[in-house]
Design a protein around this motif. Structure first.
Motif, PDB file in Angstrom:
ATOM      1  N   VAL A   1      15.471   9.054  23.045  1.00  0.00           N
ATOM      2  CA  VAL A   1      15.885   8.764  24.418  1.00  0.00           C
ATOM      3  C   VAL A   1      15.235   9.755  25.365  1.00  0.00           C
ATOM      4  O   VAL A   1      15.193  10.963  25.094  1.00  0.00           O
ATOM      5  CB  VAL A   1      17.422   8.842  24.558  1.00  0.00           C
ATOM      6  N   SER A   2      14.729   9.252  26.489  1.00  0.00           N
ATOM      7  CA  SER A   2      14.261  10.111  27.577  1.00  0.00           C
ATOM      8  C   SER A   2      15.062   9.772  28.822  1.00  0.00           C
ATOM      9  O   SER A   2      15.421   8.617  29.047  1.00  0.00           O
ATOM     10  CB  SER A   2      12.761   9.917  27.840  1.00  0.00           C
ATOM     11  N   THR A   3      15.346  10.778  29.629  1.00  0.00           N
ATOM     12  CA  THR A   3      16.125  10.584  30.854  1.00  0.00           C
ATOM     13  C   THR A   3      15.163  10.484  32.020  1.00  0.00           C
ATOM     14  O   THR A   3      14.424  11.416  32.303  1.00  0.00           O
ATOM     15  CB  THR A   3      17.096  11.757  31.060  1.00  0.00           C
TER      16      THR A   3
ATOM     17  N   ALA B   1      16.923  12.948  20.182  1.00  0.00           N
ATOM     18  CA  ALA B   1      16.944  11.991  19.072  1.00  0.00           C
ATOM     19  C   ALA B   1      18.348  11.923  18.506  1.00  0.00           C
ATOM     20  O   ALA B   1      19.013  12.952  18.336  1.00  0.00           O
ATOM     21  CB  ALA B   1      15.956  12.411  17.988  1.00  0.00           C
ATOM     22  N   ILE B   2      18.803  10.713  18.207  1.00  0.00           N
ATOM     23  CA  ILE B   2      20.108  10.531  17.589  1.00  0.00           C
ATOM     24  C   ILE B   2      19.973   9.669  16.347  1.00  0.00           C
ATOM     25  O   ILE B   2      19.016   8.898  16.206  1.00  0.00           O
ATOM     26  CB  ILE B   2      21.124   9.904  18.560  1.00  0.00           C
ATOM     27  N   ASP B   3      20.927   9.820  15.451  1.00  0.00           N
ATOM     28  CA  ASP B   3      20.982   9.025  14.232  1.00  0.00           C
ATOM     29  C   ASP B   3      21.541   7.644  14.578  1.00  0.00           C
ATOM     30  O   ASP B   3      22.645   7.531  15.110  1.00  0.00           O
ATOM     31  CB  ASP B   3      21.882   9.724  13.215  1.00  0.00           C
ATOM     32  N   THR B   4      20.787   6.587  14.273  1.00  0.00           N
ATOM     33  CA  THR B   4      21.219   5.244  14.654  1.00  0.00           C
ATOM     34  C   THR B   4      22.430   4.773  13.848  1.00  0.00           C
ATOM     35  O   THR B   4      23.115   3.842  14.263  1.00  0.00           O
ATOM     36  CB  THR B   4      20.083   4.225  14.470  1.00  0.00           C
ATOM     37  N   THR B   5      22.701   5.400  12.710  1.00  0.00           N
ATOM     38  CA  THR B   5      23.812   4.949  11.884  1.00  0.00           C
ATOM     39  C   THR B   5      25.164   5.418  12.405  1.00  0.00           C
ATOM     40  O   THR B   5      26.180   4.771  12.175  1.00  0.00           O
ATOM     41  CB  THR B   5      23.649   5.431  10.430  1.00  0.00           C
ATOM     42  N   ASN B   6      25.189   6.552  13.135  1.00  0.00           N
ATOM     43  CA  ASN B   6      26.485   7.100  13.575  1.00  0.00           C
ATOM     44  C   ASN B   6      26.465   7.748  14.950  1.00  0.00           C
ATOM     45  O   ASN B   6      27.497   8.175  15.449  1.00  0.00           O
ATOM     46  CB  ASN B   6      27.002   8.112  12.543  1.00  0.00           C
ATOM     47  N   GLY B   7      25.284   7.844  15.596  1.00  0.00           N
ATOM     48  CA  GLY B   7      25.202   8.444  16.920  1.00  0.00           C
ATOM     49  C   GLY B   7      25.121   9.954  16.916  1.00  0.00           C
ATOM     50  O   GLY B   7      25.103  10.575  17.991  1.00  0.00           O
TER      51      GLY B   7
END
Length: 556
Positions: free
Chosen positions: A309-311, A319-325
């Motif tokens: 994600v970029s703002t 970066a986040i884990d797509t399985t749990n955020g």
């Protein structure tokens, strides 16, 4: 061989409301593939479908126990790895298919427990548990299909690994069986939505965004159209019926049956078919990203099990884990060259994932004065406004750690106009506010070529190793849109290519360019090679339409 339902979608704006219009026509897709020799076992070509390759037809029991109802009854370990070799990679999407038995359905044994993960070349592509439609563990055979990007595959040796998940302390593992392990590679021949186009259905939208223009279609996935219209709406692409609507507007991304909704500082993961909330996380960084209509302007890209994600109006890439955020890493864009004091304004582009790096573009504007507005005294000369100090460039980060890999900077004016990054054949392209177009190596950030088109960049579209560049020329209070076409590898301007039909409201698919237009006809179709107008039509009741989107629904 299979059929491709290729559809062209756009939204039309009327004086008080919007209408989503669908045009559809069917064409044929061919599927080709290459043999997959396997140095562990034989990867067999399925004679009925030349794009399907059987990696292992046998039965395997993973876990740590004995289950007489499984084949074999004794577990052979907690993980299975298969090596296979590709001599070429076709298409954008691959999928794994297998038959399972006795897999624990997701979270029925407790949140995060007994998750049976699947990896391709070390990249997590999903867990078997998510594909088991049962309230509790049973011994019924169930077919599982996991989609993933062919970017995770190598030309040469590859691995697929299936693991057995455990309880919290690792003392008990899920005992399950799988068989008929196959991989599917599909290459779609270039297909085209042939004119004349016909309206198949319409869907009436609200008027919440009418003052800013027609509602854009954000994503089409698994035959569902997703857009913002007083909340997220999911519309069936075949019938035009509303499937579900939810919550507030958000910037959307889609992967493997999950819809990711960004309304920063919160990101939601939704089941794409039902709209059911899978997880929701609020992140601790501070944002300045709200825009008219309530949509938060964060950008995102997905690779393997990570959402990057970029703002757009702040200084963070994360970066986040797509399985749990869960948050994996955060990069904060800071600069010290402007000195102490003052205030910085940040603008970031969409992130682009290329192999193992995340690339984004940035613009920083610095003002040293942060006090209240200066009063203008009658009869006195007006004070000279402070000119901001600016910096503009590109940064590449490690996709795994978020550490900086390389940076490119460019001299700029005081305007940040074009944000988007374009990627093609290991080169990344973007435009700058002074009219420059650059091409950089995605591996090193090294300069490859630069051209100047004379004014601010409005759009860049890449097709068949050509860049179709739109730019704006300003003269006093007037401006006009101009276009040029450039060889994507050399930067050479191609004067013999007709260019005036490709812009930010057009899309190239197959041999045609589909261009949105105001006026008599809302959709114009041009020949991509000659620029000849092939068809004009699609007139709606509206006076403006969104950028069209061509969608191919591939049937293996």
């Amino acid at each position: 061989m299979g059929l491709a339902n290729e559809t062209l979608r756009f939204t039309a704006q009327t004086m008080s409301s919007g209408v989503l219009v669908l045009l559809i026509l069917f064409t044929v897709v061919t599927m080709t593939g290459s043999a997959l020799p396997d140095n562990v076992g034989s990867g067999q070509l399925d004679s009925e479908s030349p794009a399907v390759y059987v990696l292992d037809a046998g039965h395997h029991h993973l876990g740590d126990g004995v289950k007489p109802e499984l084949t074999p009854a004794d577990a052979k370990g907690t993980f299975f790895t298969k090596i296979f070799v590709l001599d070429r990679i076709d298409g954008d999407t691959a999928r794994i298919t297998l038959t399972t038995k006795s897999v624990v359905p997701t979270d029925t044994a407790g949140i995060g427990l007994f998750h049976d993960q699947v990896y391709v070349n070390g990249n997590n592509v999903g867990k078997l548990n998510d594909y088991i439609e049962a309230k509790e563990q049973d011994n019924l055979p169930r077919s599982v299909t996991i989609y993933f990007s062919t970017k995770l595959l190598y030309s040469g040796e590859n691995t697929i690994t299936i693991t057995s998940g455990s309880n919290a302390d690792g003392t008990n593992y899920d005992d399950f069986e799988f068989s008929n392990l196959s991989i599917h590679l599909v290459e779609t021949e270039s297909v085209t939505l042939e004119p004349p186009l016909k309206v198949a259905w319409t869907y009436e939208l609200s008027d919440w965004q009418s003052r800013w223009g027609p509602v854009p279609i954000q994503i089409i996935g698994e035959n569902i159209v997703y857009l913002n219209d007083e909340g997220i709406k999911a519309i069936d692409a075949d019938s035009g019926k509303l499937l579900w609507s939810k919550g507030q507007n958000a910037n959307l991304n889609y992967d493997n049956g999950v819809l990711y909704a960004l309304h920063l500082p919160t990101i939601d993961a939704l089941d794409a078919k039902s709209g059911k909330m899978l997880w929701s996380e609020k992140y601790s960084m501070v944002w300045n990203d709200m825009v008219p209509g309530g949509v938060s302007n964060g950008y995102s890209a997905i690779s393997a099990d990570s959402l990057y994600v970029s703002t757009s109006s702040d200084k963070y890439v994360f970066a986040i884990d797509t399985t749990n955020g869960n948050l994996k890493w955060v990069y904060e864009l800071n600069t010290t060259e402007f000195g102490a004091g003052g205030k910085n304004h940040y603008s970031l582009s969409n992130p682009v994932i290329i192999d193992d790096v995340v690339i984004f573009k940035y613009y920083i504007s610095h003002l040293s004065y942060t006090g209240p507005p200066i009063a203008i005294i009658e009869g006195e000369p007006e004070p000279e406004p402070e000119q901001p100090i600016t910096k503009e460039g590109l940064i590449a980060l490690s996709a795994k750690t978020g550490e900086k890999v390389w940076e490119y900077t460019d001299e700029v004016s005081d305007r940040f106009v074009y944000r988007n990054l374009i990627y093609n054949n290991d080169l990344v392209y973007t435009g700058f506010s002074d009219g420059n177009i650059i091409a950089l190596s995605s591996d090193s950030g090294e300069y490859v070529w630069k051209i100047n088109v004379g004014d601010r960049i409005n759009s860049i579209v890449v097709e068949s190793d050509k860049l179709f560049i739109g730019y704006i020329i300003e003269t006093n209070t007037l401006y006009s849109k101009k276009y040029t076409v450039v060889d994507a590898m050399s930067g050479e301007i191609l004067p013999d290519v007709l260019d005036s039909i490709v812009g930010q409201d057009s899309v190239i698919a197959g041999k045609y360019i589909y261009a949105a237009s105001r006026g008599k006809n809302n959709i114009n179709i041009f020949d991509v090679k000659t620029g000849e107008l092939i068809w004009a039509g699609g007139k709606t009741e509206g006076y403006d339409v969104s950028k069209p989107m061509v969608y191919k629904d591939k049937h293996p």
